[in-house]
Design an enzyme around this catalytic site. Structure first.
Site, PDB file in Angstrom:
ATOM      1  N   GLU A  26      20.883  30.278 -38.660  1.00  0.00           N
ATOM      2  CA  GLU A  26      20.396  31.325 -38.110  1.00  0.00           C
ATOM      3  C   GLU A  26      21.504  31.869 -37.083  1.00  0.00           C
ATOM      4  O   GLU A  26      21.944  31.392 -36.297  1.00  0.00           O
ATOM      5  CB  GLU A  26      19.481  30.935 -36.760  1.00  0.00           C
ATOM      6  CG  GLU A  26      18.191  32.005 -36.361  1.00  0.00           C
ATOM      7  CD  GLU A  26      18.796  32.640 -35.055  1.00  0.00           C
ATOM      8  OE1 GLU A  26      19.741  33.526 -35.162  1.00  0.00           O
ATOM      9  OE2 GLU A  26      18.593  32.039 -34.020  1.00  0.00           O
ATOM     10  N   CYS A  57      20.840  37.199 -30.211  1.00  0.00           N
ATOM     11  CA  CYS A  57      21.203  37.549 -31.539  1.00  0.00           C
ATOM     12  C   CYS A  57      20.321  38.537 -32.310  1.00  0.00           C
ATOM     13  O   CYS A  57      20.830  39.347 -33.175  1.00  0.00           O
ATOM     14  CB  CYS A  57      20.993  36.174 -32.446  1.00  0.00           C
ATOM     15  SG  CYS A  57      19.290  35.293 -32.370  1.00  0.00           S
ATOM     16  N   LYS A 112      24.335  18.386 -31.539  1.00  0.00           N
ATOM     17  CA  LYS A 112      25.752  18.799 -30.722  1.00  0.00           C
ATOM     18  C   LYS A 112      25.163  20.045 -30.128  1.00  0.00           C
ATOM     19  O   LYS A 112      24.862  20.918 -30.572  1.00  0.00           O
ATOM     20  CB  LYS A 112      26.742  19.044 -31.474  1.00  0.00           C
ATOM     21  CG  LYS A 112      28.092  19.273 -30.681  1.00  0.00           C
ATOM     22  CD  LYS A 112      29.229  20.066 -31.545  1.00  0.00           C
ATOM     23  CE  LYS A 112      29.331  21.288 -31.391  1.00  0.00           C
ATOM     24  NZ  LYS A 112      29.480  21.761 -29.772  1.00  0.00           N
ATOM     25  N   GLU A 134      28.692  42.668 -33.570  1.00  0.00           N
ATOM     26  CA  GLU A 134      27.958  42.130 -32.538  1.00  0.00           C
ATOM     27  C   GLU A 134      28.405  41.951 -31.160  1.00  0.00           C
ATOM     28  O   GLU A 134      29.407  40.946 -31.263  1.00  0.00           O
ATOM     29  CB  GLU A 134      27.309  41.038 -32.906  1.00  0.00           C
ATOM     30  CG  GLU A 134      26.127  40.139 -32.128  1.00  0.00           C
ATOM     31  CD  GLU A 134      25.664  38.884 -32.859  1.00  0.00           C
ATOM     32  OE1 GLU A 134      24.465  38.543 -32.538  1.00  0.00           O
ATOM     33  OE2 GLU A 134      26.696  38.337 -33.124  1.00  0.00           O
TER      34      GLU A 134
END
Length: 531
Positions: A298, A332, A222, A429
């Protein structure tokens, strides 16, 4: 070697560019204070030819007939309408992948035959490098030079790396305490569900598809709803390279529908997800509540970039700038907490400000642009909200702090100094071009503070003292620690996180383990000549 050092080369070019930014600006790009984004966007040198779902080797409409728009981050305007997959489409794709695994040729090919398909795929990516890069930039907003010169060549290298592994995956013969012949087999796990993010669409495609195919699995992948175009294009190339029908199926759609259906599907044997920690928790829960499928995650990060007082400050400033602002800060592993020793703190802040003011922001198709727009309006507003939080909580706004222009999703390179650990901008973040600079006094203090986070994806250290570097590299609780460098990636280097940055590893030999089952086969031996 050239591809392995691609990001390093990009960093060096940015270092050179910062010293000659004036000449670059003459080509129509501008510093962030005035913006090229107000100019007419450059027409991308590529056409969109693939917008349907890929199921069982065919591009097909979604079962519902629904589509959704994918947008140009430079303007917010529609690039194309893409088929919107949902649960029924995921079911069709999983069914095709299951049949391809249970009955098809892919897992029954020799590893060498699989490697030949993957190498032909890499050749085709190389042939279409610039076209793929243009799609990636158009759909994502990252600089075209970054896409064409670094990321797509890295995709090619990754596919070749896994092609090299395909015929080297093997088991063991192990001794037993008795007359038994014991084989340890490494078998493909089956149907792999894979969910990739929008910040590095094709790199994450390669990180996941490469090892899964090398091991003989079939896939339902996806794409992120923000960036569906490049994966559909290269999936067609993979079939052109000789991949059998049903081995790779690509679904474009949204997380709560297509993503949830894939994560909870009872006939998916393995799930791999890259994205936010919050979404990762949902994915893991769905996988657990369904068939306890194996899951690789991850996830997010809030990585420390530690500058010691013995560092060359000019080099440290440039490295920290690259660690945070690369890819519009949408990494990230971005070095988003810049810890600077108090002896050099003021000098570092001033020079960091000067570098941010020189950063070239504008249309990512323009030569010399370092920073394009953020991915979409939602991320754009989220970043501006964090910037406001920094202001409200008492951090000192050193540079930036606002949008650029009134069209598209451009944000000024932003720096805060006097940031405290408890501030939201130091804990959360942000995933954008916002650098938080914190002050520390000694090694023990910075180790404690750097580790005081729920994340553990990466860390950076800049020092000329080998002893201190060795202390930090062992003390920092992170899956990757870069010493006097940052964002150095290689197909062979494992990548993944500690704590809530996920579990499992992408890339390298470790990634193969994600897509293999271990089976012990024990056979008695009568009258053995030896044991």
């Amino acid at each position: 070697m050239a591809v392995r050092l691609g990001l390093v080369s990009l960093f060096k070019r940015s270092l050179s560019a910062s010293s000659r930014v004036g000449s670059a600006l003459g080509a129509g790009t501008q510093r962030f204070g005035t913006v090229a984004a107000v100019e007419e966007p450059i027409s991308p040198p590529v056409e969109v030819n693939y917008t349907k779902l890929l199921i069982n080797g065919q591009f097909v409409d979604s079962a519902s007939g629904k589509t959704f728009p994918t947008l140009d981050p430079r303007t917010g305007e529609v690039i194309a309408h893409v088929a919107e997959g949902d649960e029924e489409d995921v079911n069709r794709a999983v069914s095709a992948a299951r049949k391809a695994f249970d009955e098809g040729p892919w897992p029954r090919m020799t590893g060498y035959e699989r490697s030949r398909v993957l190498n032909r795929f890499a050749d085709l990516i190389e042939k279409h490098n610039d076209e793929i890069a243009a799609l990636e930039t158009w759909d994502n907003g990252k600089p075209y030079e970054q896409s064409a010169q670094v990321e797509i060549p890295m995709v090619t290298r990754l596919i070749r790396y896994y092609a090299g592994w395909a015929d080297k995956i093997h088991g063991l013969i192990v001794p037993a305490d008795g007359p038994h012949h014991v084989q340890v087999l490494h078998e493909p796990i089956g149907v792999a569900g894979q969910i990739i993010p929008w910040n590095f669409p094709l790199l994450m495609f390669a990180w996941k598809v490469g090892p899964a195919l090398a091991c003989g699995n079939t896939i339902v992948l996806k794409t992120a709803e923000q960036t569906p175009l490049s994966a559909l294009f290269v999936a067609q190339l993979l079939h052109e390279a000789g991949l059998p029908d049903g081995v790779l199926n690509v679904i474009s759609g949204f997380g709560p529908t297509a993503g949830a259906a894939l994560a909870s599907h009872m006939d998916v044997d393995k799930l791999a997800f890259t994205g936010s920690t919050q979404t990762g928790k949902i994915v893991l829960e769905l996988a657990t509540k369904s068939n306890l499928k194996s899951v690789t995650l991850e996830l997010g990060g809030k990585s420390p970039m530690i500058i010691l007082d013995d560092a060359d400050i000019d080099q440290a400033v440039e490295l920290a700038h690259f660690a945070l602002f690369f890819n519009q800060g949408q990494c990230c592993c971005a070095g988003s907490r810049t810890f600077v020793h108090e002896r050099v703190y003021d000098e570092f802040v001033e020079k960091a400000k000067a570098r941010a003011l020189k950063r070239v922001v504008g249309d990512p198709f323009k030569k010399g642009v370092e920073q394009g727009p953020q991915i979409d309006e939602e991320q754009f507003k989220k970043i501006l909200k964090y910037i406001q939080s920094g202001k409200d909580n008492g951090a000192t706004l050193v540079s930036g702090g606002d949008r650029i222009g009134d069209k598209g999703y451009y944000i000024q390179p932003t720096i805060f100094s006097n940031v405290k650990d408890e501030m939201e901008i130091a804990r959360e973040e942000i995933f954008g071009p916002v650098q938080s600079i914190l002050k520390f006094n000694d090694l023990d203090e910075v180790i404690r503070r750097a580790n005081a986070t729920r994340y553990g994806l990466a860390a950076g250290v800049f020092t000329s003292n080998l002893e201190k570097a060795n202390t930090l590299m062992r003390a920092l609780r992170a899956g990757t620690v870069w010493i006097n460098c940052y964002d150095v990636f290689d197909a062979a280097i494992p990548f993944g996180g500690f704590k809530m940055s996920g579990h499992g590893r992408e890339k390298g030999i470790d990634s193969l383990k994600n897509y293999l089952q271990v089976k012990a086969v024990v056979t008695p031996i009568k009258n053995p000549a030896w044991l």
